[in-house]
Design a protein around this motif. Structure first.
Motif, short mmCIF file in Angstrom:
data_model
loop_
_atom_site.label_atom_id
_atom_site.label_comp_id
_atom_site.label_asym_id
_atom_site.label_seq_id
_atom_site.Cartn_x
_atom_site.Cartn_y
_atom_site.Cartn_z
N TYR A 107 -12.49 8.08 -14.07
CA TYR A 107 -12.59 6.88 -15.08
C TYR A 107 -13.83 6.19 -14.74
O TYR A 107 -14.56 6.45 -14.06
N TYR A 116 0.89 -1.28 -0.19
CA TYR A 116 0.03 0.07 -0.11
C TYR A 116 1.03 1.40 0.06
O TYR A 116 0.61 2.24 -0.67
N VAL A 136 -4.75 9.34 -10.46
CA VAL A 136 -5.03 7.99 -10.04
C VAL A 136 -6.13 7.66 -9.14
O VAL A 136 -6.13 8.04 -8.08
N PRO A 137 -6.75 6.64 -9.19
CA PRO A 137 -8.07 6.38 -8.55
C PRO A 137 -7.29 5.58 -7.24
O PRO A 137 -6.34 5.29 -7.15
N HIS A 189 -2.24 -5.22 -14.59
CA HIS A 189 -3.02 -6.40 -14.64
C HIS A 189 -3.15 -6.84 -13.12
O HIS A 189 -4.22 -7.15 -12.71
N ILE A 194 -7.60 1.95 -2.59
CA ILE A 194 -7.97 1.80 -1.21
C ILE A 194 -7.85 3.21 -0.34
O ILE A 194 -7.51 4.16 -0.83
N ARG A 245 -12.05 0.64 -7.92
CA ARG A 245 -10.80 0.77 -8.91
C ARG A 245 -10.97 2.17 -9.47
O ARG A 245 -10.28 2.53 -10.22
N HIS A 251 2.75 9.99 -9.81
CA HIS A 251 1.99 10.29 -11.16
C HIS A 251 1.76 11.76 -11.53
O HIS A 251 1.76 12.21 -12.60
N ASN A 252 1.46 12.53 -10.42
CA ASN A 252 1.21 14.01 -10.71
C ASN A 252 2.53 14.74 -10.28
O ASN A 252 2.33 16.12 -9.89
N PHE A 288 -2.98 -4.55 -10.51
CA PHE A 288 -3.91 -3.71 -10.06
C PHE A 288 -4.86 -3.06 -10.82
O PHE A 288 -4.07 -1.98 -11.54
N GLY A 289 -5.90 -3.51 -10.97
CA GLY A 289 -6.80 -2.96 -12.11
C GLY A 289 -7.02 -1.48 -12.05
O GLY A 289 -7.23 -1.11 -13.07
N HIS A 290 -7.10 -0.97 -11.02
CA HIS A 290 -7.25 0.54 -10.90
C HIS A 290 -6.44 1.29 -11.89
O HIS A 290 -6.50 2.41 -12.24
N LEU A 291 -5.16 0.61 -12.16
CA LEU A 291 -3.97 1.32 -12.70
C LEU A 291 -4.11 1.30 -14.31
O LEU A 291 -3.31 1.59 -14.66
N THR A 292 -4.93 0.59 -14.70
CA THR A 292 -5.13 0.18 -16.23
C THR A 292 -4.93 1.61 -17.02
O THR A 292 -5.84 2.52 -16.67
N HIS A 293 -4.24 1.50 -17.97
CA HIS A 293 -3.80 2.71 -18.91
C HIS A 293 -3.30 3.78 -18.18
O HIS A 293 -3.02 4.93 -18.67
N ILE A 294 -2.88 3.57 -16.92
CA ILE A 294 -2.22 4.67 -16.11
C ILE A 294 -0.91 4.25 -15.82
O ILE A 294 0.20 5.18 -16.09
N ILE A 335 3.22 5.81 -6.01
CA ILE A 335 2.79 5.71 -7.44
C ILE A 335 1.87 6.96 -7.86
O ILE A 335 1.74 7.44 -8.53
N ARG A 336 0.76 6.62 -6.87
CA ARG A 336 -0.41 7.68 -6.83
C ARG A 336 -0.05 9.10 -6.98
O ARG A 336 -0.30 9.78 -7.77
N THR A 378 -11.88 -7.26 -11.63
CA THR A 378 -11.22 -5.77 -11.42
C THR A 378 -12.50 -4.57 -11.92
O THR A 378 -12.30 -3.52 -11.77
N ARG A 438 -12.44 2.93 -19.92
CA ARG A 438 -11.37 1.66 -19.78
C ARG A 438 -12.46 0.40 -20.10
O ARG A 438 -13.28 0.24 -19.32
#
Lengths: 344, 344, 344, 344
Positions: C290, B11, C340-341, B43, C344, C284, B21-22, B45-51, B17-18, C279, C272
């Motif tokens: 998103y 976590y 980023v979403p 893959h 958690i 997410r 990113h900014n 952590f689905g919430h990061l898809t395309h990010i 990472i969150r 996911t 997405r």
């Protein structure tokens, strides 16, 4: 037993109803209201459909006088107006509010910001901490049922103070409660989106349960003390956990503290002295009248950490009230209260 | 800036990472793993898809040496094995675990039940309490990022101890944390149905953050003390609230305590000295690097109640780590961290 | 850009503020109120202390006319009174309420039980479903920002209906929302102790978003249909998940549906198309703009199950509103929204 | 009655224990385990301290044969190995798992990915949907207690299908469950920080309760149908709410549907036909064996919306199992189950 509840629509009242439903000595239940006369109770509370389909009755002293027990589960300042006229008219009286807890009327006015109860009625009221005051409860016409925080605090620290094992003059209690303690009235603080996922402190050093705890320590242990006591809101519905801190006295040890608690509560079915720290959790008493106590000593500081978990609506309110009713009527204390905690 | 994270799947790593990113100064991000090489991060952590569609890389000292910063967000005992070989190879190092926080290696072993870090590396590490140690952080090759509980505790009590306003020798801290502090590894304790709707104490008097707090009080105020410190689990995901109790010293008053905090933090953008008790709530700092502090004095007992709320994953971990990185690189402390708390 | 918000104290308003704070093109922010003029915003919302210390201004058409954009985030029936007089006075107008969404004024009155907006203003308003209406949004003086449920529903079913892959005449949508969708006004339904740990249906077949969805299906696909649509309350704060059911048409397959969605949203950064069912979870997308879509075909019944998850306060309200503002001003759609979403 | 539970450590087992504790006909309780022989039950489950201090016994056919009832509350594939050898050795058998529910062994293997139960034992098992199958339950040696989702679905749709009021060939059921349905085994999905504040779909169109529902519709109404059925996870512990959609048949109306349900369940104490939509909420049945059903007709689409709320661990598991035991032993169905829902 014919039982009446004034203030049945609050959470304390709902819990009284939940337990009384399975109380084998109850023959009649009457629900009274000051403002919703004629309303169908199960229409108002859908979960009671086909279970408690009573109609709310107007408060009426004649009707009340025919009952064996009357509970008041009302906001501060209400029971003090209702109970005095009912005294000695017939029913045993049990007040779940704070109106008859403080023997010092000025203290009540100072902490509750309301007029205190009539002096004569107050003089006849008995503090309903079941495990500590049963002899007086048995014969009392009017029970002042303890507050939720005082119940958890007192049950866990009284034996240790009385036995002289901890120094009550340096007692600090850090208390945490679920939101049901705030009652059923919506507000910004209790609005789901703002309460959920947040932990906060409230009434810093100013909770009205402070003088109740101090008065009871004096009453049951003869120790006079001024405590530090704070309260926090946990994003869950039920449960209180108190964490108390106090220096050990003399040669007291963790072992002597545990032993003291075990001795005092050996014959009290609802108090469990826990030795495995991982099981002190409000979830372990949820929905039940149990009170779980753990004590640990920090040898680095020679201070005791005393933890207590109860369900604030049960042992902290309706459950203890029924326990007191059982004591008054010579029934086993567990009558109607012998249920397994939900845990999950 | 080329930035690497070892332990990105925890976590703390996800929060790094969150925020990164900014972070406008980041040019490259590399995610390292000891066991999941080749796995697609989004893959997992689905919430990061395309990010963040990075692939997890094997830990490789040559690759790491090319970076400007390396964060370790790993379980106890891991960073102490990784960091020493990276020291002075190029990147600034920031460890979010406890491995480099305790200067006394025996103390580490005693509380963490693991072998302590290499003495030389330890000697070069600097405790990353941003608001209190910026001068050393600026030039440090290795930052020991503070623990979540110590961050909340220290930021709120250090000014008052240093100024001699409270008696640190009688300091008691009652801390509460959301479940994200327990990390991402499933267990019975963190199983939803058993964690939900329950409040509990854990590691009674035995939390490994105790020596970290004591060491830091000594470091920043020259006061030596043994504290009482306890930790509780709140059924929510994010947030720590600490409630500290200590007697006032001499003629200290609530006003002098508030004034002291306001002075100390006047130029620190992330610390907010709160005067309205109703707004001290972990929800008010959720998702952000803010630290809210409230102090109240109970005149009945002459004790101070000092409350602090942070997001354990942000100011208590990843946010402060990035704040320290900003300090190391001469950037404004708020770079990448200037976000509004979620509140709801 | 000088930006004004009318109705900043609601949850939609608070989210506008949260994202605008990091919008690099914003030069000024003004917060307007009809009833709390002069109130300090951060005094009312403690989490904004030192961040948004604005004072609430009285709504004043002259002041508003000087701005570049005005958002209304107000209860039904309010924006319809404010916006018409602001039209063509200067600022671009974006209404987050339902007042300008339904082109048929009678339909508005029928579902909202209020008087509909002025016909001329209504005629100039453009439905702000960013991914489907950008060309019109670009030049519109007044945007009717979509409802939260319609956003999730439409983004997930429109491509499939338009391509003729599913039968919209048998479309059933079962929607679930967190409590923040109910707004910030306390009520018995949103009282923590009664909302927590319960899942319920509300407004059975009667939600005012029904005609909005039907109108938009007709607008964007030329298919006229009457849908079945229901809404449920989830004991969490943020998030909407819609589960839509419809029979496949002709030779459509899961592959062709997935392919259709991927094609349509290939160049849309916030949508997405998810292929891993595990996911699709409101967590997410929490806190972000998103929109995650999953489609599966049940070969036993030849029906498609189309799932969509959004944060109701972001893509379902404030996020999409800012996305529309970006489109109006020729900015990249992601400006200020590239976060980023939380997960958690 | 001497009662044994195999699999007492699961949530179904714990709920059996909770209700049996107040079942006046129980004289002995025995808890069996395959792997934790000798373990103290209350040591493992602290909430049962001083209440159920039993020691877990090894599974032993001779011991089991002496009992009056044996419940199995075990993972799929376990009861099918245990029950056949116990058949006709003495005790009535009640299996809470899915092992004896599907009469078609191939179907079991297809959906459960395990070997089906022995054919002879299967032939003697009776599906324990109490309100619909009491005559067979009375004399059955082995009860296949229904699944949680099928219970809610079937109780609410069976009367309407049987009476020919809705078209079961177009039946779509959208189901939602709290996390306790996932059992007590920790996983990433049930990890508090990842489950909390998220709503998700799972096993899209693939839940193993699908064939159970279809088989029961055929059994009780003679209608053969293929249903669409989906399941979602709600961030709460207890409760299932199913929302079913089906076209009306012929001249059926909302009134005729409501009337049908009221007729069918007139003498069934645990099924409540609700007419006030605001009270259909899993919280209204929490901790109890009640099943609340609401039906509404959308005149725009001529489809019925049929909603059902139960506590998945009670009416959806342990409660119904005890109800079936009561039926088997000629006791009133409510024995041991007549408790008030918690609501809060």
């Amino acid at each position: 037993m014919k039982i009446g509840i004034i203030g049945a629509t609050g959470y304390g009242g709902l819990e009284l109803i939940r337990f009384l439903h399975n109380h084998k000595e109850m023959s009649e239940l009457h629900l009274f209201t000051s403002s919703e006369e004629g309303v169908s109770f199960s229409h108002k509370f859908g979960h009671l459909t086909h279970i408690v389909d009573h109609t709310l009755q107007k408060i009426d002293d004649e009707q009340l006088a025919k009952l064996d027990v009357v509970f008041t589960s009302t906001p501060a300042g209400v029971a003090s107006k209702i109970m005095p006229t009912l005294l000695h008219t017939g029913p045993k009286l049990i007040d779940l509010s704070g109106d008859f807890r403080l023997k010092d009327r000025q203290l009540y006015t100072q902490w509750y910001k309301k007029e205190a109860a009539d002096e004569k009625a107050l003089a006849q009221s008995v503090y309903g901490l079941s495990e500590w005051n049963a002899n007086k409860i048995k014969v009392a016409p009017l029970i002042a049922n303890p507050g939720c925080y005082p119940t958890a605090t007192l049950l866990s620290v009284l034996p240790l103070i009385k036995e002289g094992l901890i120094d009550a003059t340096q007692l600090i209690i850090d208390a945490k409660s679920g939101y049901s303690g705030a009652g059923n009235k919506p507000s910004q603080t209790t609005h789901f989106s703002e309460a959920n996922e947040g932990f906060s402190i409230y009434k810093v050093n100013e909770h009205q349960h402070i003088p109740e705890i101090e008065q009871s320590i004096a009453q049951f242990t003869d120790v006079t003390t001024t405590i530090t006591f704070n309260t926090h809101l946990v994003p869950m519905t039920r449960g209180i956990l108190t964490t108390a801190y106090a220096p050990l006295v003399g040669s007291a040890t963790e072992q002597s503290l545990v032993h003291c608690l075990q001795q005092v509560y050996a014959n009290h079915p609802f108090v469990r002295v826990i030795t495995d720290a991982t099981t002190v959790n409000t979830a372990r008493v949820k929905g039940s009248n149990y009170c779980d106590i753990l004590v640990r000593v920090d040898q680095r500081t020679n201070r005791a950490t005393i933890i207590c978990a109860i369900d604030n609506l049960v042992k902290g309110a309706a459950g203890q009230a029924i326990q007191n009713m059982n004591i008054q009527f010579g029934l086993p204390e567990t009558t109607g209260l012998d249920v397994v905690p939900l845990f999950i």
